[in-house]
Design a protein around this motif. Structure first.
Motif, PDB file in Angstrom:
ATOM      1  N   THR A  19     113.325  86.228  70.356  1.00  8.79           N
ATOM      2  CA  THR A  19     113.442  86.332  71.819  1.00  8.79           C
ATOM      3  C   THR A  19     114.811  86.882  72.228  1.00  8.79           C
ATOM      4  OG1 THR A  19     114.083  83.993  71.969  1.00  8.79           O
ATOM      5  CG2 THR A  19     111.762  84.503  72.224  1.00  8.79           C
ATOM      6  N   LEU A  20     115.836  86.549  71.454  1.00  9.53           N
ATOM      7  CA  LEU A  20     117.163  87.120  71.716  1.00  9.53           C
ATOM      8  C   LEU A  20     117.110  88.637  71.568  1.00  9.53           C
ATOM      9  CD1 LEU A  20     120.335  86.428  72.004  1.00  9.53           C
ATOM     10  CD2 LEU A  20     120.390  86.861  69.554  1.00  9.53           C
ATOM     11  N   TRP A  21     116.561  89.101  70.450  1.00 12.70           N
ATOM     12  CA  TRP A  21     116.426  90.537  70.195  1.00 12.70           C
ATOM     13  C   TRP A  21     115.569  91.202  71.265  1.00 12.70           C
ATOM     14  CZ3 TRP A  21     111.493  92.504  69.122  1.00 12.70           C
ATOM     15  CH2 TRP A  21     111.446  93.879  68.838  1.00 12.70           C
ATOM     16  N   ALA A  22     114.479  90.548  71.655  1.00 11.11           N
ATOM     17  CA  ALA A  22     113.557  91.135  72.632  1.00 11.11           C
ATOM     18  C   ALA A  22     114.249  91.388  73.966  1.00 11.11           C
ATOM     19  CB  ALA A  22     112.349  90.214  72.831  1.00 11.11           C
ATOM     20  N   LYS A  23     115.001  90.410  74.451  1.00 12.99           N
ATOM     21  CA  LYS A  23     115.663  90.563  75.753  1.00 12.99           C
ATOM     22  C   LYS A  23     116.857  91.513  75.675  1.00 12.99           C
ATOM     23  CE  LYS A  23     115.835  86.035  76.783  1.00 12.99           C
ATOM     24  NZ  LYS A  23     114.836  85.279  76.019  1.00 12.99           N
ATOM     25  N   ALA A  24     117.549  91.508  74.545  1.00 16.15           N
ATOM     26  CA  ALA A  24     118.666  92.439  74.378  1.00 16.15           C
ATOM     27  C   ALA A  24     118.162  93.881  74.360  1.00 16.15           C
ATOM     28  CB  ALA A  24     119.421  92.131  73.088  1.00 16.15           C
ATOM     29  N   THR A  25     117.062  94.109  73.646  1.00 16.32           N
ATOM     30  CA  THR A  25     116.456  95.441  73.593  1.00 16.32           C
ATOM     31  C   THR A  25     115.980  95.866  74.979  1.00 16.32           C
ATOM     32  OG1 THR A  25     115.743  95.050  71.304  1.00 16.32           O
ATOM     33  CG2 THR A  25     114.612  96.800  72.511  1.00 16.32           C
ATOM     34  N   LYS A  54     112.173  95.856  64.531  1.00 15.30           N
ATOM     35  CA  LYS A  54     112.158  97.053  65.377  1.00 15.30           C
ATOM     36  C   LYS A  54     110.755  97.596  65.673  1.00 15.30           C
ATOM     37  CE  LYS A  54     113.074 100.238  61.503  1.00 15.30           C
ATOM     38  NZ  LYS A  54     114.040 101.237  60.976  1.00 15.30           N
ATOM     39  N   LYS A  55     109.769  97.262  64.839  1.00 13.04           N
ATOM     40  CA  LYS A  55     108.410  97.750  65.077  1.00 13.04           C
ATOM     41  C   LYS A  55     107.564  96.768  65.886  1.00 13.04           C
ATOM     42  CE  LYS A  55     108.166 100.714  60.971  1.00 13.04           C
ATOM     43  NZ  LYS A  55     107.414 101.022  59.721  1.00 13.04           N
ATOM     44  N   ALA A  56     108.155  95.646  66.259  1.00 10.98           N
ATOM     45  CA  ALA A  56     107.389  94.601  66.963  1.00 10.98           C
ATOM     46  C   ALA A  56     107.423  94.840  68.475  1.00 10.98           C
ATOM     47  CB  ALA A  56     107.958  93.230  66.618  1.00 10.98           C
ATOM     48  N   SER A  59     105.315  92.335  70.768  1.00 10.02           N
ATOM     49  CA  SER A  59     106.000  91.048  70.870  1.00 10.02           C
ATOM     50  C   SER A  59     107.229  91.169  71.772  1.00 10.02           C
ATOM     51  CB  SER A  59     106.408  90.559  69.477  1.00 10.02           C
ATOM     52  OG  SER A  59     107.039  89.302  69.548  1.00 10.02           O
ATOM     53  N   GLN A  60     107.937  92.281  71.631  1.00 12.22           N
ATOM     54  CA  GLN A  60     109.162  92.490  72.428  1.00 12.22           C
ATOM     55  C   GLN A  60     108.848  92.505  73.927  1.00 12.22           C
ATOM     56  OE1 GLN A  60     110.254  95.565  74.219  1.00 12.22           O
ATOM     57  NE2 GLN A  60     112.039  94.372  74.861  1.00 12.22           N
ATOM     58  N   SER A  61     107.868  93.272  74.304  1.00 17.29           N
ATOM     59  CA  SER A  61     107.529  93.330  75.735  1.00 17.29           C
ATOM     60  C   SER A  61     106.917  92.015  76.203  1.00 17.29           C
ATOM     61  CB  SER A  61     106.579  94.504  76.015  1.00 17.29           C
ATOM     62  OG  SER A  61     105.414  94.432  75.219  1.00 17.29           O
ATOM     63  N   GLY A  62     106.128  91.364  75.335  1.00 18.31           N
ATOM     64  CA  GLY A  62     105.522  90.084  75.695  1.00 18.31           C
ATOM     65  C   GLY A  62     106.566  89.021  75.980  1.00 18.31           C
ATOM     66  N   CYS A  63     107.598  88.958  75.160  1.00 19.50           N
ATOM     67  CA  CYS A  63     108.688  87.992  75.380  1.00 19.50           C
ATOM     68  C   CYS A  63     109.328  88.196  76.745  1.00 19.50           C
ATOM     69  CB  CYS A  63     109.757  88.140  74.297  1.00 19.50           C
ATOM     70  SG  CYS A  63     109.333  87.409  72.708  1.00 19.50           S
ATOM     71  N   CYS A  64     109.454  89.454  77.146  1.00 21.78           N
ATOM     72  CA  CYS A  64     110.144  89.754  78.403  1.00 21.78           C
ATOM     73  C   CYS A  64     109.247  89.523  79.613  1.00 21.78           C
ATOM     74  CB  CYS A  64     110.679  91.182  78.365  1.00 21.78           C
ATOM     75  SG  CYS A  64     111.941  91.385  77.076  1.00 21.78           S
ATOM     76  N   VAL A  65     107.959  89.804  79.492  1.00 15.38           N
ATOM     77  CA  VAL A  65     107.024  89.465  80.570  1.00 15.38           C
ATOM     78  C   VAL A  65     107.037  87.954  80.777  1.00 15.38           C
ATOM     79  CG1 VAL A  65     104.603  89.423  81.272  1.00 15.38           C
ATOM     80  CG2 VAL A  65     105.541  91.470  80.195  1.00 15.38           C
ATOM     81  N   ARG A  66     106.971  87.215  79.690  1.00 16.85           N
ATOM     82  CA  ARG A  66     106.984  85.743  79.734  1.00 16.85           C
ATOM     83  C   ARG A  66     108.261  85.219  80.385  1.00 16.85           C
ATOM     84  NH1 ARG A  66     107.028  83.048  73.921  1.00 16.85           N
ATOM     85  NH2 ARG A  66     109.259  83.542  74.032  1.00 16.85           N
TER      86      ARG A  66
END
Length: 273
Positions: A19-25, A54-56, A59-66
């Motif tokens: 989740t840290l990586w997702a929001k930072a990205t 990096k290929k997730a 998951s990355q966008s899902g974490c941020c929508v959540r």
């Protein structure tokens, strides 16, 4: 010389780095769903191979929508209850308190297991208004601490409950319903079809084999049968709020009711009282 902070997290606690990586990205995007400069700073301080994620992209966008939906509900609650007490359970290194502008609430607690709080204290500052609690969410002394204030309470549980057995989850919600008064609980509900299918998840499959999805419900309303003080107030199906970021094939499949209900993560708002 590497002066970065070594991450000793493993298994479920390690998932907080996703989740840290997702929001930072996300923060680096012009069309960001969530802006969080603090997580960008923290990610740069941690010695961890984030490249394996990096290929997730789903998951990355899902974490941020959540995170965006929970932020929205938290802001609305605090607007109506400016003197409230807020507690994040399984807070990890989430910087929601900072992201929401360090709101002047009655108090803000961030709770997680000792190893997670140890890392949190290296990256985030406690203050008179924001306290870190190193304990399990099943150590219900936090309920007494919150209730003793006599203030409305907001309980936030993000990216946590899906890792526990159904009986543990039911016992948890029933217990806090009995112990808390005038409280709102915001949490995310795993997509029902993902229970037992961690290895099909684009980011969780990179974690240890001990990490498994164990709990979700197809009908959230059934939680009300666990305790007569639990009331479903609202739930958001995340595909309705993705701003076109989820993969095209999924956005098409979500038009099918069967798929929509079983393959959609939700953000749920419960009221206790």
């Amino acid at each position: 010389m590497n002066d970065k902070i070594e991450s000793k997290l493993a298994n479920v606690p390690e998932t907080m780095l996703i989740t840290l990586w997702a929001k930072a990205t996300e923060t680096e995007r012009a069309d960001a769903l969530v802006k969080d400069e603090k997580v960008v700073e923290m990610m740069g301080k941690i010695d961890y191979d984030f490249s394996k994620l990096k290929k997730a992209s789903f998951s990355q966008s899902g974490c941020c929508v959540r995170a965006g939906l929970i932020d929205m509900e938290a802001k609305a609650f605090l607007k109506d209850n400016p003197d409230a007490v807020v507690i994040q359970l399984g807070a990890g290194i989430d910087a929601r308190y900072e992201r929401l502008g360090k709101p002047k609430v009655g108090h803000w607690y961030d709770l997680d297991l000792p190893e997670a709080i140890e890392l949190r204290r290296k990256l985030l500052q406690e203050s008179d208004e924001n306290t870190f609690l190193a304990q399990s969410l099943f150590d219900y002394s936090w309920c007494d601490k919150v209730k003793a204030t006599g203030k409305p309470a907001l309980v936030i549980i993000e990216g946590v409950m899906m890792y526990f057995e159904p009986k543990e989850v039911q016992s948890f919600f029933s217990t806090i319903a009995q112990r808390l008064d005038n409280a709102v609980v915001l949490f995310d509900m795993l997509a029902f079809a993902l229970v037992g299918n961690t290895k099909k998840h684009d980011s969780l499959k990179k974690m240890g084999k001990e990490v498994e999805f164990k709990w979700s419900m197809l009908n959230t309303k059934e939680m009300e049968t666990w305790n007569n003080r639990l009331h479903l107030d609202k739930e958001y199906y995340m595909s309705d709020y993705d701003h076109g970021r989820f993969p095209f094939i999924f956005r098409m499949l979500y038009h099918i009711p069967y798929f929509y209900r079983r393959f959609n993560q939700r953000v749920v708002k419960l009221k206790i009282g």
